[in-house]
Structure formats: structure tokens, C-alpha cells
Design an enzyme around this catalytic site. Structure first.
Site, PDB file in Angstrom:
ATOM      1  N   GLY A 276       4.373   5.513 -13.272  1.00 59.88           N
ATOM      2  CA  GLY A 276       4.611   5.139 -14.666  1.00 59.88           C
ATOM      3  C   GLY A 276       5.249   6.284 -15.434  1.00 59.88           C
TER       4      GLY A 276
ATOM      5  N   GLU B  12      -4.408   1.550  -7.069  1.00 64.50           N
ATOM      6  CA  GLU B  12      -5.638   2.316  -6.814  1.00 64.50           C
ATOM      7  C   GLU B  12      -6.408   1.763  -5.610  1.00 64.50           C
ATOM      8  OE1 GLU B  12      -6.267   5.107  -8.194  1.00 64.50           O
ATOM      9  OE2 GLU B  12      -4.630   4.948  -9.640  1.00 64.50           O
TER      10      GLU B  12
ATOM     11  N   THR C 275       3.034   7.468  -4.858  1.00 70.99           N
ATOM     12  CA  THR C 275       3.485   6.294  -4.107  1.00 70.99           C
ATOM     13  C   THR C 275       4.986   6.349  -3.835  1.00 70.99           C
ATOM     14  OG1 THR C 275       1.731   4.974  -5.048  1.00 70.99           O
ATOM     15  CG2 THR C 275       3.620   3.772  -4.201  1.00 70.99           C
TER      16      THR C 275
END
Lengths: 708, 708
Positions: free
Chosen positions: A231, A474, A192
Site C-alpha cells: 500500500g 496477512e 509481497t
């Protein structure tokens, strides 16, 4: 873990009490064949009396439910032993609840605990434990009990390792897997960007192949091309799989994955050309260390493009992947895992709010009588029990989708792609509907706890923070619903054309032949299921008609799609609801359990179906056998079901068997000592460690004395 | 503030730009009679082009809307000057965004800023400013811009002072008001307890009168009797109005208010017998310093019972209050203020999400074309525009309720209590429906911003934290809906009995006489309003019938009430919706504004009505003129309205004129430089101030090297 080790319990851990009780009750239950009266604890202060009374009047054995959920008594035992292994470790507890810490301190504590957690995981694994332990600590209830606001290392296991396996060649796996598996390096997955999320074709990071030096050159050509969100990317990972637009021989070949070193393995300093940091505070998951990442002519060897599918040869020749659909697998796998997680979070919220509602007494039903438990208010039952039912709806559907995923994956490996579109359509709409339902359900449960639900020590706010994120990640929910809608419109056209339909849309054939007719409504599960399918079929047909009408009116198919998209998203939602209701009812019917438990589960499945029928009564009046005269009888049926579930509500959530350490809620503890625990939690506030805060001398006193 | 002082702007404050633009555009607009093209800024980096294009195509003058909202150009000017006065003060800004601070640091910063804020407020007041400044800084947008997560001193102004005025005798006011007004002392209002919130009769704190020493003795007889929640109670206030059960001469007379000193005025140490602290972290409002408070034989002089209404004489004789209804006023006042606040928060969320949706481009509508602004997706419009419409619905209804409140209060003072029940019923259901709508609306807008809406720098999470609390405080929403339902059932019985009906339930008479008949549906505002009233009437009638049926079946009225309560709460909701829709449509019809603005407001009012009709289509099919054939034409009407509002969406939120400092959102800024601002915000994270966090050396490196 052996019987002996169970006895070396610490005073703090309630898991061991559970394990002991479990063994005791299991043996009693199966020896005497009588229903044990739920769980109980012995060597503790007295449990709340209301809660104990609830447990006594429960009509089924909660332990049977626990075993059903775990998959048998042995599985329950294993789960509890694993929980004990982690949760009894004092090093994995917080000395000060993390909500009191600064953002930076939260991160540092999370790294400390994450390292310790995975050390323990590795030890278990090396002793021959199964891989289930990874699932439990990474995405399950146990992991979120230890790292309550996210884990900065999760993506190493959940995305970095699987991508190496799924997209790396044998040579690449040989080079990287060992180091990654042993945690010599920590990776993340950087896809992303600031400017692009769900629409991955729009990603802007570039990887240009330089045949002279046999290297790729990575760049971030725009501000929006910076990676944003992964993350562990901020300050934790030293490697990443980076998704970038591949350019070679002057041609862009779309997005491909590359292994990039981010930080020096010794000093952890960012590598040359790497611009990296964290993105800042969020609604939740503040310990996941979500990061940003920019590239300024970062060179990596050709071998670091993951080339199991597409390849770039030494001279720069691009060799295409045999099938684009091969990468679908991971996405669908993740969505199945999301469903399982949602079931877990919803169960936590239901446990907390139902136990609290049994303990809390407020107001009056009849003048002069004692204040009733708030669980006795019909409006409270209406808030809680449909969400209690949803726990099972989610669980049974997740299990079913998991089985389907496994068989479709097996077919895929034999080159059979037939069922992939159906699985994809299902995973999209189920992910969207379930994450939205659970976010709404958790908030409903939190608000049903009144003001105390607003406190972080109730755990409800952090549960919401975790589940609401799932509506976006997602695959954004509306985007996913529209993907399912595309499948449904095609299925409708096939149905109209008399073609064979895949099982999950087989209900469309009745709508086409028009032989639904109006049948007399009866308050049965069968009618409920059929009505949901009629609504889904009706809405799909209506969308197809509206699309047709618009296209016939001269509007382009793309514009027609956009103009119809509100209804298209709603038809995908109706399809998902029909699937969920049907699966819930069928699963309960097939279960081999005691009559007592079957009765309870049947009530819950009926409640779920009726509740959603009444929520969308307009659709049912328009598209199903339900007439306006039936609505009031359905309302009464729902009210009856709430009343039938009422005496078993505490027993049902006891059956979820979520131990206090995992619940982590002053309102939801097994012993029901709600008010004592609220006080204990308040006493942990650093502000309460001193009678007068420094701000009095510094700011308040000068202000108060200013006018004297 | 003069023209000159406006020019002494700081570089940081965008308010002054607005003020200057405002003056420029106002004069242009009223001089030329032409529509100015919204706001613009001159001496800044370039604004986002998409946003500028949106502003150019706006069909009305946003400034006219601003003046309409403020109440005229002069009021707009005053508001902006006031905003500038506070927001340009560098001391009222955060050096590090508070989300990065520890809980304790957040509190200390909040005290610092609150003291400074009220110093400035006092200065303005002393220079002859009006009291509007208190409203603006305490509950309005300005206050929440400076103290983003709550103000530990608010309750001093909002509850402590008003209670002294409302419940103190002339002598008591003489003694206390001066000190409180000058902030020599800081008070709070301690009513809610650990065990009791909305049901205040159940409060347990006791105040026993001791005629020998002419004192009250306050005690907390149980754990649940501890005060819990009052703002500023933890470590800030040194006085409180405490609500306790009054006992004198052996009789309990119910709850009464007492002034109690909590902390020493010099040392701030808790007074003897006072057990005090804060309750801990919460979902939001973490700087409000909500506290707990216990009493161990705390003695206060008899004169510290607030005795404007009930009294205790020296010998302990209790003298009753002339009317219980006198205390209703404050409660209703607070609910009116809540409606105003909700309108403000919804406007903030709408501004942020609509501007972001004009800037964000994603995915594709047509292959090969540039990525569209996400505001062009019909599904996005469907998420945002009904909430944009809600901003006006809330504002117009709040203004109407405010007027009604004022006239009823005036009647009250002349001893006329006639309209009190109607006002009470209205304030209950409007508070419940509006707070629930706004909480849901804010979350919908946040989710419509995708992942970036999850970041705290979007401001969306903190807006949600503030608005969701309002569903619980000042009367839990379901409890309030049921209070309105009780009024509605009585009104229905009056209607059946042919008695006169108060204006807001006058629509019931058509339902009784049954002369509603089925009229042919037309897509007009008039039909929409009538249909909403038909639904409310139908649901009220249905509840009354179900109550009757149950009571005739031998069920006690109290049990029948509980059994019918799901439908009762829903009928109160339908009543509120009918009120809101009607008021929205009527207000727009009556407004004297340009045709261009009128058109826009009419579209928004129609969208609001149609949206809620379709949301509850089942009710409309059952109880109104709407038939299932009309539903698809209503859907098309709604889609048309979305398309009509689309080109003006940015103009409308510009018209709200919420300056960047108040929005405090990287996604919502006037200039649309979304991505630059996201980066700027990330750079403020203390974690990003150092390339390698200490946790690497302490935890991560030993973990990574463990297997080597």
C-alpha cells in the site's frame, strides 16, 4: 475538548447530536436508575415511525451496551469527541461521492484527505492526546469513514514505523525514527512480490553485499520478483522497508529487511534504478495506491539493513539472529487487529441491514393486512440475527486474544517462549474463521437488503470489498488453518501420550480417555459448548487417524498431509468455532451488567452456538452427544431465540452507536429516512446534473435516426 | 462468413487463431479417429510450460466437449465466426480499461459501444443471420465481453419488445413494433419502484382513466412510488412500458402495462411531467444506466394501455383478462435464461481460476522440492472442482428446463394449463439455488486465486458483480424458494392422499409409503441420487408436520407458515438439489460421446453429488440411507474423484472454449502468461502515465515539509 467546543457544531455533523444526547441520557440513566429509551434526536425532521416504535419496545438500555463496548461512559465520551473533531471538518468530506470519480481522481482526493487527517492527528497528539487516536484513525471505524476506499499513507504508521522500531538498532532508530515520526519522509513496507505472497521464503528480490563499497546492491532478477501489492508504494511513499534475500560472502542467508529510498525528497521522481508504479484497479480499496517496485542495481549503504536481529559486518560476515521467533510478534499483533476490525465491519453491516429491515415493508403475511416490516419475516431474522450475534462473538474473542497476546509478549521479553505456539495456532485459525465468517455475513446482510443493498450508497458493497480482502492478506486463510491443524495434530499426540495440554486444547483429554460417553442432550449453553468441543476433538482425532492410516500404507508424511488436508482445514475450523463459542458464553456469564442486558447477550450467545451447531449438524451427529431426535428441538430453540431477539434488534444495533457519518449508508441512518436518502444520494450523480447527456448527440441520435 | 474472411484477421484477435485451430483439429480428429491433444497456438510467444504440460496429459479431446456444448461442430464454427465478427472490431475495444474511468465516462463509452454493437447486429440480421445473434449479444458471453459492466440498451430488446409482442393488441403491435424493431425509438420496462420490488401487487404508480379526453393520467403519489432500477431508464431510453395501478370508473383494477414517452425524440429532453434520472453507482453493472422515474399528471392516449389481455373501453368500462396465468410465461422464460447465463459465468470463473492454479507455483509440499503448482494442493482442488462440476450441472439443467418450458408453452397455447404449476415451482427453486451457488462459487474461485484474484484485471470481481445481482432480480431468492415450498407442501398432501404426482415430485411417493427402508449404502451415482431425493422428501414431510402441529396448536396458517419458513426454504433447496443431481447423472448417462469424455463427465457428476451430500451431511444422516459409518467412505470417494479430475482440469476448461477476449482476464488467458499480463494491465493505469502525480505538489509535499 470541552463542553463549550461541543456547542460550536456544524449543521452537518450528527455526532454532536449524539454527544449531547449521550450526556443527557447518561446523566438521566444514572440519576434515575430507570432505563432510558435509547437515543433520540430533537432538532431534525421526523424519524421513521417504525424505527421509533422499535426503540420504544426495546427491553434494555442501549446506552449501557455502548458503554460496555467502549469500556465505560468516559471512554464513550472520549470516542465521540474524537469522532466529532474529525467528522465535523468539512474539508474531510467529499463534495462528490468518490464512487463517481475516475481512479486517478480517487487517488488524488485520498492523498488530500490523508494529509489533512494526519495533520489533525498530529495536532491532537501534540496537544497531549493518547496514541489511541492513531489506532482509531488508521484501522478503526473512524479512519474508514473518512477514507472510505483506503488510505495511501496507512502503511507508514502500521508497518514502516513499527518495523523501524522492531527491527532497527538503536543507531538506526536514532537516524530514522525522528524523520519518520514527524512525517518528513513517508514509508511503506515492501514484502509481497508478484510471484510470492503467503510463502515468504520464496521471495526472489536479492540484496548482495559489496564489502568494497560497504553497500548492498538490490536487484529484481525475474519478472515475478517485482514487489507487488504494498500500500502507498505506487506514487505516495518515498521510502520503503524492502524484504530481500540477503547474499554475502557467496552465501544466501534468507530474507532480511532493508531501508530503501524510492523517490527524491524534493521532486518525488523515482530514484535511479527504481522501477515503480501502481498495480491497477481492484475489487475494493482503490485509494490505497498499491504499487509495484523493481530494482536495477540499486545501491544502499550497509547501515540501511535493519540489524536489530541479524547483522552483516563491514567485511561481509553474517551474524545470525538469536531467535527466529522474535519476528512472530508483529504478525500476531496484526491478526488481533484484524479481529477487532472485523467486529467493527460486521457491526456496521448489521446496523445497516437491521435498521433497513425495520423500515422496509413488503408483501403480506396475512391477506388484507398492511405490509409487514421485513424484519418480521422469520427468514429475514435467520439471515440477520446470527450475524448480529457474530458481532459480539468477534468482539469478545478479539478482546480475549488481545489480552493473551499481551501476556505472551511480556513472557517473551523474559525469554519464555512456552505459550508462543498456542498463541500462534489460535491467531491463525481465529483470523481465518473470523474473516471468512464476516465476509459471508456482510454479503448475507447485503442480500437481505434486496436490490437497494446493491447500491454503493448503502455502503454494503464497500464494506464487503474491505472485509473480503482480509481472507487473503496477512496469511491466506487455508494456509493459516493448516498451520493450526499442525498444532492440533501435535496436541492430539500429546493427549494420547498423556502429556499436559495447553488450556485451549485441554478439551482433547476427554476425547482420549473416551469418557465423553453419550450424555442426554439438553438445550443449554453448557451442552452447546461441550458439543462444539466434542466435534473439534472428534475431527482432530479423525484427521490423526487418517494421517496414520495413510503413512502406514506407505505414503510419505508430506503426501499424507496433502491428501488429508481438506479434513485438516475443517478440524482447525471446528477448533476455532469451539474456542469462539466457549469464549462468547463465558464472557457473557462473567459480565457485570443489568439483568436486562444480560438476558439479551445470553440470547445472542445461545443463538450463535445453536446456529453453528445446526449449520454443521452432520458433524454434531457424528461426534457429539447430539442425536437426530435432538435436531428438531434445537431448530425450535433457534426459532425461539430469533423471536426473542426480534423486539430488541434495533436497540442492539443502536447500542453499537455507530454514527451516521461512519455508517455512511442511505439504508442504515439513525433516522430511518431511507427513501429520502436514496433520492438525495442519486441527486449527487454528475450524470443527473444535466438533463441530456452528451452521448445522445454523439452516439444515440445517429443510431436512432439511422433507419429513417 | 467464409473461409477467406477468416484469414483477414487482425493481430489482436485470438478468436481467429481458435477458429483456425478448430478447423485443423476437427478435421484431424474426425479423419484419424485419434484424440487430438487439445488446442494449440502457433504464431505467438511461447505459452506457459506448465499449462502446455497439462494439455498434453489430458485424457480426452477438449474439442469433443466444445462441440457437445455448442451442439455440434457446425454450431461451434458459427459461434466462433460470430465472436470474431464482433471481437475483431477495434471500435468495440476500450482504449483505457473502463475501471479507470469516471462513472459518467463509463456511461458515455457504454452508449457508444452499445450503439455500434446493435448496428453490427442489425447488419448481420439484415444479411439473413438468425436471431441467435440477439441472444448471444444480449445475455450471452459475447455481450458481456464487449460491454463488461452492463449495456444501457439491453432492456429494449429483452423487455420492451417482448412486452409489446406479449401484451399489445394487433393494432398496437402494428403501431409500435416497426419503430421499436428498427430502433427509431429505444424503450425500457419500468416496473420496480423505490418501495416495491418482488411484491408487484404493492406497486403505487397510478394510471387514472379520464373518459372525457380518453386518456390515462399517470401519477407518482408518493416518494416510494417512483420507478427505481429499470435499466436504460436514466438517460438512454425515450419510451417505456410503465406498470401502474389502473383506476377507472372509481375502481382500482390492479397493475397493468402502459406505453409512455419519456423524452422528446429530437432533443431527448424529458417530456412534461416526467421526472427522470439515474439512481447512482452500484456494486456492479455500472453502465446499465438504471434509472428513476416519477409522473406528475402525465397524460397518454387510451390506446397506449397494452390491451391484449385486459382492456379499458372508451367509456371507461374495464374488461378483464381471460386468465391471469398468461403473463407467467415471460417470467419463466427469463429464469431459464438466467440459468444459462449462470452456467456461462461459472465457466468463465472456473477457466480463469483453474488455468491460474496450473501456472501459479507456491510454497512446498516436500522440503527441497520445487514449489508445486497450486492445483496440486488437495484443498485447492476442493475449492475449484466442485465448481467446475457445477458448470455442467447448470448447463444440463438449463437445457432440460428450456425444453420443458417450450413444451409447457406449447400446451398453454392449446389451453392446457396442467403443467404450469410444476414448471413454475421448478423455475423458482432452480433460479434461487443456481444463482446462490454461482455467486458463492465465483467468490470461492476468486479467493482461490489469492491476492491477484482481487484485481479487476482478473475479471473475477466483475463476474461476481454480475452474478450476485441475480440473487435479487427476477424474484428474490428466498421469496422464490418459499413459492416452490408451497407447491411442495401441496404435492406432499397429494402424495399422502394417494393422488397422482407430477414427475419432478414423484419421489415423494416412496416417503409416504415408507418403503424406503434403510438400504445398504454403496458409493454409486444411483445411491447418491436416491439419497438426495430421500433428503428432499424427508424435509418436505418434516415441514408439513411442523405446519400441522402449529396449526393444531391454534396458530393461524399464515403465522404457522412464517414460523416454519426457515425449514420451508430449506426443503425447497433440497428439492432443487435433488432435481439438479438427478438431471446431471441422467444426462451424462444418456450422452452419446467417446468413452474418454464420458468418464470425465461421470466423475464430475459424481463429484457434484458427493460434494453436496457431504456439505449437508446432517440432512443425509437424518433422512437418507447414509449412516455415520458411510460418511468417511464418501469423503474418501470425493478425494479420489478430485485426484481423478486433476489431470484433466485444464483440458475441461479448454473445452469450454472461452476465448481470451471474452475471458478478459490476466489470470485466465489461454497462453498462461499470467505475470506478463498483470504487468501489461498495470501499465494501462492513467496514474502510471506520469512519474509524479499532481497530488505530490498539491498535498503531499506541503505535508512532508510542514515540520521542517
Amino acid at each position: 475538548m470541552t463542553e463549550t467546543s461541543l456547542k460550536s457544531e456544524t449543521a452537518d455533523c450528527s455526532v454532536c447530536h449524539y454527544v449531547r444526547n449521550l450526556i443527557e441520557y447518561t446523566s438521566n440513566y444514572f440519576r434515575t436508575g430507570k432505563q432510558a429509551m435509547g437515543f433520540k434526536k430533537t432538532d431534525q425532521v421526523k424519524n421513521n415511525e417504525d424505527l421509533e416504535r422499535e426503540r420504544k419496545k426495546c427491553s434494555f438500555n442501549p446506552l449501557e451496551l455502548t458503554h460496555l463496548i467502549d469500556g465505560g461512559p468516559e471512554k464513550t465520551k472520549e470516542r465521540k469527541e474524537r469522532e466529532h473533531y474529525f467528522l465535523s471538518d468539512p474539508e474531510l468530506k467529499d463534495s462528490v461521492p468518490q464512487d463517481y470519480l475516475s481512479h486517478k481522481e480517487k487517488y488524488e482526493q485520498a492523498v488530500r484527505k490523508a494529509c489533512l487527517l494526519f495533520q489533525k492527528v498530529t495536532q491532537l497528539r501534540d496537544k497531549g492526546g493518547d496514541l489511541e487516536i492513531f489506532r482509531q484513525t488508521l484501522s478503526g471505524m473512524l479512519g474508514s469513514a473518512i477514507l472510505k476506499d483506503g488510505n495511501p499513507i496507512t502503511l507508514h504508521y502500521v508497518m514502516f514505523l513499527p518495523t523501524l522500531v522492531g527491527q532497527g538498532t538503536v543507531e538506526q532508530q536514532a537516524e530514522w525514527m525522528g524523520r519518520a515520526w514527524n512525517c518528513d519522509i513517508i514509508g511503506t513496507y515492501a514484502q509481497t512480490e508478484l510471484g510470492h505472497g503467503t510463502f515468504i521464503r520464496g521471495l526472489e528480490t536479492t540484496a548482495h553485499y559489496d564489502p568494497k563499497r560497504k553497500e548492498f546492491i538490490l536487484n529484481s532478477p525475474t519478472l515475478t520478483s517485482y514487489k507487488w501489492w504494498p500500500g502507498g508504494l505506487g506514487h505516495t511513499a518515498n521510502y520503503a522497508v524492502v524484504v530481500a534475500q540477503l547474499h554475502t560472502q557467496g552465501v544466501c542467508h534468507g530474507i532480511h529487511p532493508f531501508i530503501v529510498q524510492l523517490r527524491d525528497e524534493e521532486t518525488h521522481k523515482p530514484m535511479p534504478g527504481i522501477k515503480i508504479g501502481e498495480i491497477g484497479t481492484k475489487l475494493g480499496m482503490n485509494a490505497t495506491n498499491n504499487g509495484y517496485l523493481g530494482f536495477d542495481n540499486v545501491r544502499i549503504p550497509r547501515e540501511q539493513m535493519l540489524m536489530k536481529n541479524a547483522q552483516v559486518l563491514e567485511d561481509g560476515t553474517y551474524v545470525k539472529s538469536p531467535s527466529d521467533k522474535l519476528t512472530y510478534g508483529t504478525m500476531m499483533f496484526v491478526r488481533v487487529v484484524i479481529l477487532q476490525d472485523m467486529a467493527g465491519y460486521m457491526s456496521k453491516a448489521a446496523t445497516i441491514s437491521i435498521r433497513y429491515s425495520a423500515v422496509r415493508r413488503q408483501s403480506e403475511l396475512k391477506p388484507g393486512e398492511p405490509e409487514p416490516q421485513i424484519l418480521d419475516y422469520t427468514t429475514q431474522q435467520y439471515k440477520l440475527f446470527p450475524n448480529l450475534a457474530a458481532c459480539f462473538a468477534l468482539r469478545f474473542n478479539a478482546a480475549w486474544l488481545w489480552n493473551m497476546y499481551n501476556s505472551v509478549t511480556a513472557e517473551l521479553e523474559e525469554g519464555d517462549l512456552d505459550r508462543l505456539p498456542e498463541l500462534h495456532a489460535l491467531s491463525c485459525c481465529l483470523k481465518a474463521v473470523c474473516t471468512a465468517d464476516v465476509a459471508h455475513g456482510v454479503e448475507t446482510c447485503r442480500l437481505a437488503c434486496g436490490g437497494h443493498g446493491y447500491m454503493t450508497c448503502s455502503s454494503m458493497p464497500s464494506i464487503y470489498g474491505l472485509v473480503t480482502a482480509a481472507s487473503t492478506y496477512e496469511g491466506e486463510n487455508t494456509v493459516l488453518l493448516l498451520q493450526t491443524a499442525r498444532y492440533l495434530i501435535k496436541a492430539w499426540q500429546q493427549a494420547v501420550g498423556g502429556m499436559a495440554l495447553t488450556p485451549t486444547v485441554a478439551y482433547l483429554k476427554h476425547a482420549v480417555t473416551g469418557n465423553t460417553g453419550l450424555r442426554r442432550w439438553e438445550n443449554t449453553a453448557e451442552c452447546i459448548v461441550r458439543a462444539h468441543q466434542q466435534v473439534a476433538a472428534g475431527k482432530i482425532k479423525m484427521c490423526a487417524d487418517n494421517m496414520d492410516r495413510r503413512i502406514r500404507g506407505g505414503i510419505s508424511p508430506e503426501d499424507a498431509w496433502n491428501m488429508t488436508s481438506i479434513e485438516l482445514a475443517q478440524c482447525a475450523e471446528a477448533h476455532a468455532r469451539a474456542i469462539i463459542v466457549n469464549r462468547f458464553v463465558e464472557t457473557v456469564a462473567e459480565l457485570i451488567v443489568s439483568d436486562a442486558l444480560k438476558t439479551v447477550l445470553t440470547q445472542l450467545s445461545e443463538l450463535y452456538g445453536v446456529y453453528w451447531l445446526l449449520q454443521k449438524s452432520g458433524d454434531f451427529l457424528m461426534y457429539s452427544d447430539v442425536t437426530s431426535q435432538d435436531i428438531s428441538s434445537l431448530q425450535k430453540w433457534m426459532e425461539q431465540l430469533l423471536a426473542q431477539i426480534r423486539p430488541n434488534a434495533v436497540g442492539i444495533v443502536d447500542g453499537f452507536d455507530i454514527c451516521d457519518e461512519i455508517l455512511s449508508s442511505a439504508l442504515g441512518c439513525y433516522d430511518g429516512r431511507v427513501y429520502e436518502r436514496l433520492f438525495e444520494e442519486a441527486s449527487k450523480s454528475p450524470l443527473n446534473k444535466e438533463p441530456v447527456n452528451i452521448s445522445f448527440q454523439k452516439y444515440l441520435k445517429p443510431f436512432l435516426k439511422a433507419s429513417l
